[in-house]
Write a protein that holds these residues in place. Structure first.
Motif, PDB file in Angstrom:
ATOM      1  N   ALA A  19      50.916  22.432 -53.098  1.00 58.29           N
ATOM      2  CA  ALA A  19      50.168  23.487 -52.584  1.00 58.29           C
ATOM      3  C   ALA A  19      51.132  24.940 -52.826  1.00 58.29           C
ATOM      4  O   ALA A  19      50.945  25.929 -53.177  1.00 58.29           O
ATOM      5  N   ALA A  20      52.369  24.521 -52.281  1.00 56.79           N
ATOM      6  CA  ALA A  20      53.392  25.597 -52.455  1.00 56.79           C
ATOM      7  C   ALA A  20      53.701  26.001 -54.031  1.00 56.79           C
ATOM      8  O   ALA A  20      53.917  27.063 -54.330  1.00 56.79           O
ATOM      9  N   GLN A  21      53.586  24.689 -54.894  1.00 54.48           N
ATOM     10  CA  GLN A  21      53.817  25.216 -56.234  1.00 54.48           C
ATOM     11  C   GLN A  21      52.772  25.870 -56.798  1.00 54.48           C
ATOM     12  O   GLN A  21      52.983  26.868 -57.661  1.00 54.48           O
ATOM     13  N   ILE A  22      51.409  25.569 -56.367  1.00 49.74           N
ATOM     14  CA  ILE A  22      50.358  26.317 -56.656  1.00 49.74           C
ATOM     15  C   ILE A  22      50.336  27.855 -56.371  1.00 49.74           C
ATOM     16  O   ILE A  22      50.035  28.657 -57.200  1.00 49.74           O
ATOM     17  N   LYS A  23      50.828  27.907 -55.067  1.00 55.65           N
ATOM     18  CA  LYS A  23      50.753  29.404 -54.671  1.00 55.65           C
ATOM     19  C   LYS A  23      51.987  29.977 -55.367  1.00 55.65           C
ATOM     20  O   LYS A  23      51.416  31.414 -55.668  1.00 55.65           O
ATOM     21  N   HIS A  24      53.022  29.384 -55.718  1.00 57.06           N
ATOM     22  CA  HIS A  24      53.942  30.085 -56.571  1.00 57.06           C
ATOM     23  C   HIS A  24      53.603  30.476 -57.765  1.00 57.06           C
ATOM     24  O   HIS A  24      53.754  31.617 -58.461  1.00 57.06           O
ATOM     25  N   GLN A  25      52.761  29.494 -58.319  1.00 54.20           N
ATOM     26  CA  GLN A  25      52.169  29.680 -59.787  1.00 54.20           C
ATOM     27  C   GLN A  25      51.320  31.017 -59.764  1.00 54.20           C
ATOM     28  O   GLN A  25      51.075  31.714 -60.725  1.00 54.20           O
ATOM     29  N   VAL A  26      50.193  30.784 -58.743  1.00 55.62           N
ATOM     30  CA  VAL A  26      49.500  32.030 -58.542  1.00 55.62           C
ATOM     31  C   VAL A  26      50.003  33.364 -58.483  1.00 55.62           C
ATOM     32  O   VAL A  26      49.629  34.584 -59.106  1.00 55.62           O
ATOM     33  N   GLU A  27      51.143  33.413 -57.533  1.00 54.45           N
ATOM     34  CA  GLU A  27      51.878  34.785 -57.588  1.00 54.45           C
ATOM     35  C   GLU A  27      52.276  35.274 -58.724  1.00 54.45           C
ATOM     36  O   GLU A  27      52.559  36.277 -59.073  1.00 54.45           O
ATOM     37  N   GLN A  28      52.956  34.244 -59.714  1.00 53.59           N
ATOM     38  CA  GLN A  28      53.605  34.614 -60.798  1.00 53.59           C
ATOM     39  C   GLN A  28      52.524  34.905 -61.625  1.00 53.59           C
ATOM     40  O   GLN A  28      52.728  36.109 -62.348  1.00 53.59           O
ATOM     41  N   LEU A  29      51.308  34.388 -61.798  1.00 52.01           N
ATOM     42  CA  LEU A  29      50.405  34.770 -62.559  1.00 52.01           C
ATOM     43  C   LEU A  29      49.541  36.361 -62.290  1.00 52.01           C
ATOM     44  O   LEU A  29      49.216  37.052 -62.948  1.00 52.01           O
ATOM     45  N   THR A  30      49.631  36.298 -60.837  1.00 51.39           N
ATOM     46  CA  THR A  30      49.126  37.699 -60.352  1.00 51.39           C
ATOM     47  C   THR A  30      50.179  38.739 -60.888  1.00 51.39           C
ATOM     48  O   THR A  30      49.934  39.878 -61.025  1.00 51.39           O
ATOM     49  N   GLN A  31      51.422  38.415 -60.445  1.00 53.34           N
ATOM     50  CA  GLN A  31      52.563  39.554 -61.038  1.00 53.34           C
ATOM     51  C   GLN A  31      52.341  39.674 -62.457  1.00 53.34           C
ATOM     52  O   GLN A  31      52.483  40.916 -62.776  1.00 53.34           O
ATOM     53  N   THR A  32      52.027  38.568 -63.165  1.00 55.05           N
ATOM     54  CA  THR A  32      51.886  38.641 -64.677  1.00 55.05           C
ATOM     55  C   THR A  32      50.666  39.782 -65.091  1.00 55.05           C
ATOM     56  O   THR A  32      50.801  40.379 -66.013  1.00 55.05           O
ATOM     57  N   LYS A  33      49.766  39.400 -64.282  1.00 53.42           N
ATOM     58  CA  LYS A  33      48.357  39.993 -64.583  1.00 53.42           C
ATOM     59  C   LYS A  33      48.630  41.715 -64.156  1.00 53.42           C
ATOM     60  O   LYS A  33      48.024  42.549 -65.158  1.00 53.42           O
ATOM     61  N   ARG A  34      49.488  41.932 -62.936  1.00 48.62           N
ATOM     62  CA  ARG A  34      49.734  43.289 -62.740  1.00 48.62           C
ATOM     63  C   ARG A  34      50.506  44.006 -63.809  1.00 48.62           C
ATOM     64  O   ARG A  34      50.086  45.080 -64.032  1.00 48.62           O
ATOM     65  N   GLN A  35      51.553  43.211 -64.307  1.00 46.55           N
ATOM     66  CA  GLN A  35      52.437  43.812 -65.150  1.00 46.55           C
ATOM     67  C   GLN A  35      51.326  44.191 -66.566  1.00 46.55           C
ATOM     68  O   GLN A  35      51.601  45.130 -67.244  1.00 46.55           O
ATOM     69  N   TRP A  74      53.138   6.441 -42.048  1.00 50.85           N
ATOM     70  CA  TRP A  74      54.339   7.042 -42.843  1.00 50.85           C
ATOM     71  C   TRP A  74      53.605   7.225 -44.171  1.00 50.85           C
ATOM     72  O   TRP A  74      54.240   8.425 -44.625  1.00 50.85           O
ATOM     73  N   ARG A  75      52.874   6.577 -44.868  1.00 51.68           N
ATOM     74  CA  ARG A  75      52.155   6.981 -46.007  1.00 51.68           C
ATOM     75  C   ARG A  75      51.515   8.419 -45.886  1.00 51.68           C
ATOM     76  O   ARG A  75      51.359   9.113 -46.924  1.00 51.68           O
ATOM     77  N   GLY A  76      50.666   8.526 -44.883  1.00 51.10           N
ATOM     78  CA  GLY A  76      50.066   9.707 -44.539  1.00 51.10           C
ATOM     79  C   GLY A  76      50.767  11.180 -44.493  1.00 51.10           C
ATOM     80  O   GLY A  76      50.634  11.943 -45.183  1.00 51.10           O
ATOM     81  N   VAL A  77      52.331  10.825 -43.866  1.00 46.29           N
ATOM     82  CA  VAL A  77      52.815  11.876 -43.754  1.00 46.29           C
ATOM     83  C   VAL A  77      53.442  12.140 -45.140  1.00 46.29           C
ATOM     84  O   VAL A  77      53.733  13.277 -45.648  1.00 46.29           O
ATOM     85  N   LEU A  78      53.843  10.968 -45.760  1.00 42.66           N
ATOM     86  CA  LEU A  78      54.393  11.507 -47.138  1.00 42.66           C
ATOM     87  C   LEU A  78      53.241  12.075 -48.144  1.00 42.66           C
ATOM     88  O   LEU A  78      53.748  12.971 -48.860  1.00 42.66           O
ATOM     89  N   ASN A  79      52.054  11.659 -48.187  1.00 46.36           N
ATOM     90  CA  ASN A  79      51.072  12.346 -48.840  1.00 46.36           C
ATOM     91  C   ASN A  79      50.920  13.804 -48.618  1.00 46.36           C
ATOM     92  O   ASN A  79      50.712  14.718 -49.228  1.00 46.36           O
ATOM     93  N   THR A  80      50.789  14.025 -46.964  1.00 48.25           N
ATOM     94  CA  THR A  80      51.009  15.557 -46.561  1.00 48.25           C
ATOM     95  C   THR A  80      52.022  16.154 -47.165  1.00 48.25           C
ATOM     96  O   THR A  80      51.566  17.429 -47.580  1.00 48.25           O
ATOM     97  N   ARG A  81      53.325  15.843 -47.015  1.00 47.97           N
ATOM     98  CA  ARG A  81      54.464  16.684 -47.552  1.00 47.97           C
ATOM     99  C   ARG A  81      54.103  16.779 -49.080  1.00 47.97           C
ATOM    100  O   ARG A  81      54.570  17.798 -49.746  1.00 47.97           O
ATOM    101  N   GLN A  82      53.666  15.831 -49.805  1.00 46.40           N
ATOM    102  CA  GLN A  82      53.348  15.850 -51.451  1.00 46.40           C
ATOM    103  C   GLN A  82      52.381  17.072 -51.347  1.00 46.40           C
ATOM    104  O   GLN A  82      52.375  17.843 -52.401  1.00 46.40           O
ATOM    105  N   LEU A  83      51.095  16.815 -50.608  1.00 48.33           N
ATOM    106  CA  LEU A  83      50.390  18.041 -50.864  1.00 48.33           C
ATOM    107  C   LEU A  83      50.672  19.475 -50.393  1.00 48.33           C
ATOM    108  O   LEU A  83      50.462  20.063 -51.375  1.00 48.33           O
ATOM    109  N   GLU A  84      51.658  19.406 -49.512  1.00 47.86           N
ATOM    110  CA  GLU A  84      52.255  20.733 -49.015  1.00 47.86           C
ATOM    111  C   GLU A  84      53.179  21.392 -50.278  1.00 47.86           C
ATOM    112  O   GLU A  84      53.079  22.323 -50.412  1.00 47.86           O
ATOM    113  N   TYR A  85      53.593  20.151 -50.865  1.00 48.41           N
ATOM    114  CA  TYR A  85      54.780  20.822 -51.840  1.00 48.41           C
ATOM    115  C   TYR A  85      54.015  21.209 -53.154  1.00 48.41           C
ATOM    116  O   TYR A  85      54.287  22.291 -53.757  1.00 48.41           O
TER     117      TYR A  85
END
Length: 373
Positions: free
Chosen positions: A117-133, A104-115
């Motif tokens: 990672a999704a946040q980091i990916k979103h931030q990277v996309e935002q930074l990339t978009q900002t850099k392009r602009q 149960w704790r492992g699944v929770l940790n995995t979900r947290q890590l995935e979340y």
């Protein structure tokens, strides 16, 4: 004709609308496919693992309660054997509860890590978009500067032209590098258009310095220029870098300016005077030039034949190629103060020739000076 054109335009609009609907439908289907895709491995949610852990704990608690009652309410002599008999089963129950809890704790940790990672990916996309602009904005600003600098460089007022040179220099030396080649081309055109005009010497100096700064920054023009001083005297001029090639005629370079050439292979000299500089290689690019007080590091027969030398130091010079076919080639070196050191002779060629045509300077030891005193 108007009716036919109207029908064609209407048909074109319908096609574009149909294409847009098709693209939108395809994107929607792709999203639904991603959301409803069946995973390759069985997936158990964290809620399921939590329920299993609670159930295992309750079952274990009931079993432990019943066993404890069975052990401690029976015959006192049977307490120890019964306890020892139940110990492996009790350990197994504890292991099962622990397994469900850890899962149960492992699944929770995995979900947290995935979340995360999704946040980091979103931030990277935002930074990339900002850099392009930002990059697009920087290129837009550089394009505007290039246009402004070009406009100012063609003005009649000297102050406006100098301001244009400063703007073009900023474009040529910008870390972005966008439009740097175009800025270098315009600056090189200014150099070639003003190098022999006394009234525009300030513009020439500013443009020349801007071109050399651009070359230092790794920028290069596409131009091939010629600086031809067609008069009876040689004219002191400056090294120009950052061009495809530059041709000098009747130019004068001294020991401070000649070393400023970053790539001598791009330079040709004709009827030029070069004083107190070190000459190494590039022999074919000198024609009818005069070398005064220079240090000659390498030479060929063609190099000696096409140019004249006075008070030049040939010590340790490396001669390559065959012996000059014309005897007067080496004869031209005689009685012009050209020399080489006795302990640093010329490499290559016929040694007897150098002694005949060049002055050999004997090495003076400090002991000889002391004895002379």
């Amino acid at each position: 004709m108007l009716w036919k054109r109207t029908r064609i335009l209407a048909r074109s609009r319908r096609r574009r609308a149909s294409l847009k609907r098709g693209v939108a439908w395809g994107m929607k289907m792709q999203v639904e496919k991603d959301e409803t895709a069946v995973p390759e491995a069985p997936q158990i949610s964290s809620d399921t693992w939590f329920a299993l852990a609670i159930a295992a704990f309750l079952i274990a608690l009931i079993i432990f309660t019943g066993v404890a009652s069975w052990i401690f309410t029976g015959d006192p002599e049977q307490i120890q054997p019964r306890a020892q008999a139940f110990t492996p089963f009790g350990g197994a129950l504890i292991a099962v509860v622990t397994f469900f809890t850890i899962a149960w704790r492992g699944v929770l940790n995995t979900r947290q890590l995935e979340y995360q990672a999704a946040q980091i990916k979103h931030q990277v996309e935002q930074l990339t978009q900002t850099k392009r602009q930002n990059d697009a904005k920087d290129e837009e600003n550089l394009a505007k500067l290039l246009m402004d600098g070009t406009k100012l460089s063609g003005d009649d007022k000297e102050s406006h032209v100098l301001a244009g040179v400063a703007v073009l220099q900023a474009v040529a030396t910008s870390p972005r590098g966008a439009f740097a080649s175009q800025a270098m081309d315009i600056l090189v055109d200014l150099v070639e258009g003003t190098y022999n005009q006394i009234a525009k010497v300030k513009i020439y100096d500013a443009a020349r310095e801007a071109v050399n700064l651009g070359a230092t920054a790794g920028r290069k023009s596409t131009r091939r220029i010629s600086l031809l001083y067609d008069d009876d005297k040689t004219n002191f001029t400056h090294a120009i870098n950052g061009v495809q090639s530059v041709f000098y005629r009747n130019a004068y370079f001294d020991y401070s300016e000649y070393p400023r050439f970053t790539d001598i292979r791009e330079v040709r000299f004709e009827k030029c005077l070069i004083e107190e500089a070190t000459i190494h290689g590039n022999h074919l690019r000198f024609t009818n030039c005069e070398f005064h007080g220079c240090k000659i590091s390498t030479m060929t027969g063609a190099f000696l034949e096409k140019n004249s030398f006075e008070s030049c130091d040939f010590s340790g010079a490396k001669y390559t190629g065959s012996r000059p076919k014309k005897p007067q080639v080496l004869e031209r070196l005689r009685n012009h103060g050209n020399f080489f050191s006795e302990d640093n002779p010329i490499i290559g060629g016929v040694p007897s020739d150098w002694v005949v045509y060049l002055d050999m300077i004997a090495t003076i030891e400090f002991e000889d000076l002391e004895e002379g005193n």
